[in-house]
Write a protein that holds these residues in place. Structure first.
Motif, PDB file in Angstrom:
ATOM      1  N   ARG A   1      -4.324   9.133 -60.846  1.00 26.39           N
ATOM      2  CA  ARG A   1      -4.746  10.475 -60.449  1.00 26.39           C
ATOM      3  C   ARG A   1      -6.070  10.412 -59.703  1.00 26.39           C
ATOM      4  NH1 ARG A   1      -8.379  14.007 -63.704  1.00 26.39           N
ATOM      5  NH2 ARG A   1      -9.750  12.600 -64.832  1.00 26.39           N
TER       6      ARG A   1
ATOM      7  N   GLN B   1      -3.344  16.633 -58.702  1.00 27.34           N
ATOM      8  CA  GLN B   1      -3.568  15.467 -57.844  1.00 27.34           C
ATOM      9  C   GLN B   1      -3.282  14.171 -58.613  1.00 27.34           C
ATOM     10  OE1 GLN B   1      -7.611  16.196 -56.209  1.00 27.34           O
ATOM     11  NE2 GLN B   1      -6.585  16.598 -54.268  1.00 27.34           N
TER      12      GLN B   1
ATOM     13  N   GLY C   1      -6.322  12.205 -48.924  1.00 23.60           N
ATOM     14  CA  GLY C   1      -4.931  12.601 -48.696  1.00 23.60           C
ATOM     15  C   GLY C   1      -3.961  11.455 -48.904  1.00 23.60           C
ATOM     16  N   TYR C   2      -2.696  11.728 -48.596  1.00 21.58           N
ATOM     17  CA  TYR C   2      -1.648  10.718 -48.774  1.00 21.58           C
ATOM     18  C   TYR C   2      -0.524  10.977 -47.777  1.00 21.58           C
ATOM     19  CZ  TYR C   2       1.362  14.232 -50.925  1.00 21.58           C
ATOM     20  OH  TYR C   2       2.143  15.335 -51.135  1.00 21.58           O
TER      21      TYR C   2
ATOM     22  N   ILE D   1       4.648  13.644 -57.063  1.00 21.08           N
ATOM     23  CA  ILE D   1       3.254  14.026 -56.849  1.00 21.08           C
ATOM     24  C   ILE D   1       3.018  15.428 -57.394  1.00 21.08           C
ATOM     25  CG2 ILE D   1       1.454  14.428 -55.112  1.00 21.08           C
ATOM     26  CD1 ILE D   1       3.001  12.407 -53.342  1.00 21.08           C
ATOM     27  N   ASN D   2       2.009  15.551 -58.231  1.00 22.30           N
ATOM     28  CA  ASN D   2       1.566  16.848 -58.732  1.00 22.30           C
ATOM     29  C   ASN D   2       0.377  17.276 -57.877  1.00 22.30           C
ATOM     30  OD1 ASN D   2       0.187  18.936 -60.181  1.00 22.30           O
ATOM     31  ND2 ASN D   2       1.165  18.280 -62.089  1.00 22.30           N
ATOM     32  N   GLU D   3       0.614  18.197 -56.949  1.00 18.63           N
ATOM     33  CA  GLU D   3      -0.420  18.593 -56.007  1.00 18.63           C
ATOM     34  C   GLU D   3      -1.583  19.304 -56.708  1.00 18.63           C
ATOM     35  OE1 GLU D   3      -0.496  17.829 -52.930  1.00 18.63           O
ATOM     36  OE2 GLU D   3       1.565  17.372 -52.303  1.00 18.63           O
ATOM     37  N   GLU D   4      -1.276  20.068 -57.739  1.00 13.86           N
ATOM     38  CA  GLU D   4      -2.323  20.825 -58.422  1.00 13.86           C
ATOM     39  C   GLU D   4      -3.271  19.897 -59.168  1.00 13.86           C
ATOM     40  OE1 GLU D   4      -2.795  24.409 -61.751  1.00 13.86           O
ATOM     41  OE2 GLU D   4      -0.825  23.866 -60.956  1.00 13.86           O
TER      42      GLU D   4
END
Length: 243
Positions: A23, A9, A106-107, A4-7
């Motif tokens: 995404r 998403q 969210g996840y 997961i790339n939080e920045e």
């Protein structure tokens, strides 16, 4: 197996055999599908997979020519809001309105997978399976939509399952609730399905996918021997040994 790339998403499910990438779209909060196929590297950014084409009309936001949802691959499309294909989810609200907008909130990640409910399903222990649960919230009612993605460590398999939760005091009517939605990258595919009769079930039927709706169904109240609720999509060259 779940990256997961939080920045940005973005979400990448991969086990070295298969990859699935999607995404969260800017402004809309809608999930956009980017890639489904053989395993690829886990890049720092997957923005190079975003596909856009200028559309003069039918755009979600005024002043934008790149926001026609009808031409964007979505993880779980709903009715209306510039997408007039058959949706994966269609809800009728108490007022009679049919327009929804489920936005990412969210996840969470769970180890393993269990079978829930009365229907058959796949399962696995904590070493075999990781499950990503993505949560979406409706703009117009207190409804939550959970998209469950389970990836298996030793097989090129990702399973999908959806769950809708009504936290509102009002009753809504679910008109359509599909198992999943998948946009494919070209038009050159066959589809395989199974039909038959009593004592001679599961005969193989194969034909090319044409424009429009292709459908398999049964009006007997259950799947029965007439039409099995299974289909496979494959390239025309696919045979018993390759494809």
């Amino acid at each position: 197996m779940i990256h997961i790339n939080e920045e940005e998403q973005s979400f990448h499910l991969t086990n070295g055999k298969v990859s699935y990438v999607f995404r969260v779209m800017e402004r809309t909060g809608i999930l956009e599908q980017l890639y489904c196929g053989p395993a690829i590297s886990d890049y720092e950014s997957f923005t190079f997979l975003i596909e856009r084409e200028i559309r003069p009309g039918n755009n979600l936001y005024m002043g934008s020519s790149l926001m026609s949802l009808e031409h964007i691959k979505q993880e779980y499309p709903v009715f209306g809001t510039t997408d007039f294909r058959y949706p994966a989810l269609e809800i009728q609200y108490p007022t009679g309105d049919l327009i929804s907008h489920f936005r990412y909130v969210g996840y969470r990640i769970e180890k393993g997978k269990t079978v829930t409910g009365a229907l058959p399903g796949t399962f696995g222990n904590e070493e075999d399976v990781e499950t990503l649960i993505v949560c979406l919230k409706d703009d117009y009612a207190d409804l939550e939509l959970e998209l469950h993605y389970a990836i298996y460590a030793n097989y090129p398999i990702i399973t999908r399952q959806q769950k809708i939760i009504n936290k509102d005091t009002q009753t809504v009517s679910i008109k359509r609730f599909a198992s999943f939605s998948l946009d494919l990258p070209n038009e050159n595919y066959d589809w395989v399905h199974l039909d038959g009769a009593w004592a001679r079930e599961n005969h193989l039927s194969r034909s090319s996918i044409q424009k429009g709706i292709q459908n398999i169904s049964s009006t007997r109240g259950h799947s029965s021997h007439m039409h099995n609720p299974f289909f496979a999509v494959c390239s025309p060259q696919t045979c018993e040994n390759s494809g």
